[in-house]
Design a protein around this motif. Sequence first.
Motif, PDB file in Angstrom:
ATOM      1  N   ALA A   1       0.813  -1.106  -0.091  1.00 14.61           N
ATOM      2  CA  ALA A   1       0.117  -0.002   0.058  1.00 14.61           C
ATOM      3  C   ALA A   1       0.964   1.222   0.107  1.00 14.61           C
ATOM      4  O   ALA A   1       1.855   1.363   0.796  1.00 14.61           O
ATOM      5  N   LEU A   2       0.667   2.091  -0.881  1.00 21.66           N
ATOM      6  CA  LEU A   2       1.559   3.376  -1.017  1.00 21.66           C
ATOM      7  C   LEU A   2       0.525   4.730  -1.058  1.00 21.66           C
ATOM      8  O   LEU A   2      -0.252   4.491  -1.926  1.00 21.66           O
ATOM      9  N   GLY A   3       1.331   5.585  -0.444  1.00 26.88           N
ATOM     10  CA  GLY A   3       0.056   6.939  -0.502  1.00 26.88           C
ATOM     11  C   GLY A   3      -1.190   6.683  -0.161  1.00 26.88           C
ATOM     12  O   GLY A   3      -2.293   7.077  -0.771  1.00 26.88           O
TER      13      GLY A   3
ATOM     14  N   LYS B   1       4.871   5.672   2.475  1.00 25.59           N
ATOM     15  CA  LYS B   1       4.261   7.154   2.694  1.00 25.59           C
ATOM     16  C   LYS B   1       5.396   8.286   2.719  1.00 25.59           C
ATOM     17  O   LYS B   1       6.271   7.940   3.530  1.00 25.59           O
ATOM     18  N   ASP B   2       5.429   8.915   1.575  1.00 20.31           N
ATOM     19  CA  ASP B   2       6.681  10.072   1.680  1.00 20.31           C
ATOM     20  C   ASP B   2       6.106  11.104   2.630  1.00 20.31           C
ATOM     21  O   ASP B   2       5.023  11.352   2.756  1.00 20.31           O
ATOM     22  N   PRO B   3       7.181  11.902   3.141  1.00 19.89           N
ATOM     23  CA  PRO B   3       6.734  13.215   4.065  1.00 19.89           C
ATOM     24  C   PRO B   3       6.145  14.200   3.371  1.00 19.89           C
ATOM     25  O   PRO B   3       5.529  14.868   4.027  1.00 19.89           O
ATOM     26  N   SER B   4       5.984  14.325   2.206  1.00 29.45           N
ATOM     27  CA  SER B   4       5.461  15.386   1.294  1.00 29.45           C
ATOM     28  C   SER B   4       4.141  14.790   0.577  1.00 29.45           C
ATOM     29  O   SER B   4       3.620  15.705   0.154  1.00 29.45           O
ATOM     30  N   ASP B   5       3.593  13.754   0.802  1.00 25.38           N
ATOM     31  CA  ASP B   5       2.447  13.211   0.467  1.00 25.38           C
ATOM     32  C   ASP B   5       1.371  13.785   0.972  1.00 25.38           C
ATOM     33  O   ASP B   5       1.080  13.962   2.338  1.00 25.38           O
ATOM     34  N   TRP B   6       0.295  14.550   0.359  1.00 26.57           N
ATOM     35  CA  TRP B   6      -0.847  15.081   0.803  1.00 26.57           C
ATOM     36  C   TRP B   6      -1.819  14.131   1.499  1.00 26.57           C
ATOM     37  O   TRP B   6      -2.763  14.547   2.239  1.00 26.57           O
TER      38      TRP B   6
ATOM     39  N   GLY C   1      11.496   7.968   1.739  1.00 22.38           N
ATOM     40  CA  GLY C   1      11.839   9.463   2.163  1.00 22.38           C
ATOM     41  C   GLY C   1      12.279  10.083   1.115  1.00 22.38           C
ATOM     42  O   GLY C   1      12.206  11.459   1.230  1.00 22.38           O
ATOM     43  N   ASP C   2      12.735   9.662   0.061  1.00 24.23           N
ATOM     44  CA  ASP C   2      13.123  10.389  -1.123  1.00 24.23           C
ATOM     45  C   ASP C   2      12.136  10.714  -2.239  1.00 24.23           C
ATOM     46  O   ASP C   2      12.197  11.354  -3.277  1.00 24.23           O
ATOM     47  N   ALA C   3      10.785  10.164  -1.978  1.00 23.39           N
ATOM     48  CA  ALA C   3       9.749  10.099  -2.853  1.00 23.39           C
ATOM     49  C   ALA C   3       9.343  11.806  -3.063  1.00 23.39           C
ATOM     50  O   ALA C   3       9.437  12.176  -1.884  1.00 23.39           O
ATOM     51  N   ARG C   4       8.693  12.016  -3.856  1.00 21.89           N
ATOM     52  CA  ARG C   4       8.133  13.283  -3.820  1.00 21.89           C
ATOM     53  C   ARG C   4       6.623  13.350  -4.080  1.00 21.89           C
ATOM     54  O   ARG C   4       6.371  12.944  -5.345  1.00 21.89           O
TER      55      ARG C   4
END
Length: 350
Positions: free
Chosen positions: A259-261, A283-288, A319-322
């Motif tokens: 499961a992603l985002g 889940k990356d830190p910048s994901d809304w 961590g490095d996904a945007r």
Amino acid sequence: MRRFGRALIASALTVTVVAGTAGWATAGAQQAVTGPPPGSAAWRADTVLGRPLPDPASAAPREVALFFAGLSEQEQRTLARRHPEVVGNLDGAPVHLRYEANRRAVTDSHDPRFARLAGPGRQILAFDPRGRGQVAQVYGELDGAAHVAVVVPGSDIDADTFDRPTDPYGTPAGMASALRGATRGATAVIAWAGYTTPVGVGLDAATGKLAEAGAERLTRLTEGLDAVGAPDPVLFCHSYGSVVCGLAAEDTDASDIVALGSPGMRADTVADLRTEARVWAAKDPSDWIDDVPHVEFAGLGHGADPTDPSFGARRVPAGDARGHTGYFAPGTQSLAAFAAIATGETGEVR
């Protein structure tokens, strides 16, 4: 009573975020495309082989596979020519025959929205022109594959946005292509836009109605893979697609579910999914998506955050996904981890 109050407030927040997140628009309710493929009535009535054809509405994929195994190649091609929309969507039918049938079905549709799907080299595993259109494409060779992965997308995906160039890694086609490349061709990847997705971030995206219909179709897809001898797939479930995977988890024979985002999987813990598959979450830190309350109340919201330690999923580094659609971007930790999971090298995921 206090717990009820918190749930009520969280539910209201869910509606608020869903209806008013900056940059996202609400949309009208979508009607899920369900049932057998177009042309099923003519298929059932066809006596060209002198015996009944398997009913697309009720025949299990394994029954379909046994039926086609008893036909000559000429008989198979006859059915694909006479009923391309049925054969092209019939889980359990030979993969190469489905490609052939769907090329014909796309051409016969005479719809400019779908013309590109008939392009050279495209291996279309499923094509349904009803509604906004549904499509599945295979990257790599599914027959004889050592590993199989299925990309299950979220909102705003249909036959028209299946491979939009403006957001390549936010589409099932782009995700599948990137994953195939990251595994160095070791995995056959199915980009599966095989259910009616929500449009925009509206009420459909906050409820499980479309996901329930999608889960049935996803389950049948995996049963079809099993019927043609493919290995148990790894499901990569993005955004609302993770709701679909959560509801399908108990009935699929996937080896892994990622499961992603995710807004939630309609479960409080991995145990609630009732699956033997390994469950992963990214889940990356910048994901809304992190701004959406992880609750489920009165049919709204999708439950716990799969990346929360209490959920019990294995964590995928991201961590490095945007943003919400950056998980499959080349060079990211998340894509490298996805490739390791897809090829069964789970010890490489750190």
